[in-house]
Design a protein around this motif. Structure first.
Motif, PDB file in Angstrom:
ATOM      1  N   PRO A   1       1.035  -1.149  -0.218  1.00 15.35           N
ATOM      2  CA  PRO A   1       0.222   0.243   0.242  1.00 15.35           C
ATOM      3  C   PRO A   1       0.203   1.359  -0.118  1.00 15.35           C
ATOM      4  O   PRO A   1       2.071   0.979   0.009  1.00 15.35           O
ATOM      5  CB  PRO A   1      -1.116  -0.061   1.336  1.00 15.35           C
ATOM      6  CG  PRO A   1      -0.115  -1.190   2.063  1.00 15.35           C
ATOM      7  CD  PRO A   1       0.706  -1.978   1.093  1.00 15.35           C
ATOM      8  N   PRO A   2      -0.101   2.066  -0.842  1.00 13.39           N
ATOM      9  CA  PRO A   2       0.764   3.462  -0.380  1.00 13.39           C
ATOM     10  C   PRO A   2       1.620   4.561   0.475  1.00 13.39           C
ATOM     11  O   PRO A   2       2.312   5.234   1.132  1.00 13.39           O
ATOM     12  CB  PRO A   2       1.035   4.439  -1.391  1.00 13.39           C
ATOM     13  CG  PRO A   2      -0.733   3.580  -2.035  1.00 13.39           C
ATOM     14  CD  PRO A   2      -0.866   2.656  -1.488  1.00 13.39           C
ATOM     15  N   PHE A   3       0.306   4.358   1.766  1.00 17.11           N
ATOM     16  CA  PHE A   3       0.668   4.263   3.217  1.00 17.11           C
ATOM     17  C   PHE A   3       0.607   3.511   3.846  1.00 17.11           C
ATOM     18  O   PHE A   3       0.285   2.219   4.178  1.00 17.11           O
ATOM     19  CB  PHE A   3      -0.831   5.155   3.546  1.00 17.11           C
ATOM     20  CG  PHE A   3      -0.504   6.686   2.575  1.00 17.11           C
ATOM     21  CD1 PHE A   3      -0.212   7.617   2.283  1.00 17.11           C
ATOM     22  CD2 PHE A   3      -2.180   6.173   1.273  1.00 17.11           C
ATOM     23  CE1 PHE A   3      -0.381   8.441   1.617  1.00 17.11           C
ATOM     24  CE2 PHE A   3      -2.017   7.480   0.529  1.00 17.11           C
ATOM     25  CZ  PHE A   3      -1.058   8.541   0.489  1.00 17.11           C
ATOM     26  N   VAL A   4       1.192   3.474   4.369  1.00 16.82           N
ATOM     27  CA  VAL A   4       2.122   2.642   5.685  1.00 16.82           C
ATOM     28  C   VAL A   4       2.315   3.134   7.129  1.00 16.82           C
ATOM     29  O   VAL A   4       3.340   3.972   7.315  1.00 16.82           O
ATOM     30  CB  VAL A   4       2.946   1.016   5.815  1.00 16.82           C
ATOM     31  CG1 VAL A   4       3.644   0.643   6.316  1.00 16.82           C
ATOM     32  CG2 VAL A   4       3.120   0.697   4.219  1.00 16.82           C
ATOM     33  N   ALA A   5       1.499   2.384   8.482  1.00 20.78           N
ATOM     34  CA  ALA A   5       2.135   2.915   9.232  1.00 20.78           C
ATOM     35  C   ALA A   5       1.267   1.646  10.709  1.00 20.78           C
ATOM     36  O   ALA A   5       0.658   1.123   9.935  1.00 20.78           O
ATOM     37  CB  ALA A   5       1.183   4.148   9.888  1.00 20.78           C
ATOM     38  N   ASP A   6       2.479   2.181  11.935  1.00 24.26           N
ATOM     39  CA  ASP A   6       1.577   1.129  12.738  1.00 24.26           C
ATOM     40  C   ASP A   6       0.153   1.497  13.116  1.00 24.26           C
ATOM     41  O   ASP A   6      -0.143   0.171  13.881  1.00 24.26           O
ATOM     42  CB  ASP A   6       3.186   1.884  14.230  1.00 24.26           C
ATOM     43  CG  ASP A   6       4.283   1.034  13.896  1.00 24.26           C
ATOM     44  OD1 ASP A   6       4.159   0.089  12.354  1.00 24.26           O
ATOM     45  OD2 ASP A   6       5.408   1.458  13.913  1.00 24.26           O
TER      46      ASP A   6
END
Length: 69
Positions: A3-8
């Motif tokens: 995915p273009p946006f990755v966060a925890d």
């Protein structure tokens, strides 16, 4: 494949999306053509006015990108 946006966390993910901090395609595919990376980055912009919305213009921009290896 990513995915273009990755966060925890969901909150961190929303912040990335709102700030427009998408992962650059070249971080995943180092030899990506610069025009393709620019095209993808533009289409991930938060504001619709910053993206290409016309199918005709999309087709034209894609036709300008050399995808030969």
């Amino acid at each position: 494949g990513r995915p273009p946006f990755v966060a925890d966390t969901p909150l961190a993910l929303m912040a990335l999306i709102v700030e427009g901090n998408a992962m650059r395609l070249s971080r995943v595919v180092p030899d990506v053509p610069p025009l393709l990376e620019s095209f993808v980055h533009r289409q991930l912009q938060l504001q619709p006015a910053d993206r290409i919305v016309s199918a005709r213009e999309l087709a034209h921009k894609l036709s300008e990108i050399d995808l030969t290896p």
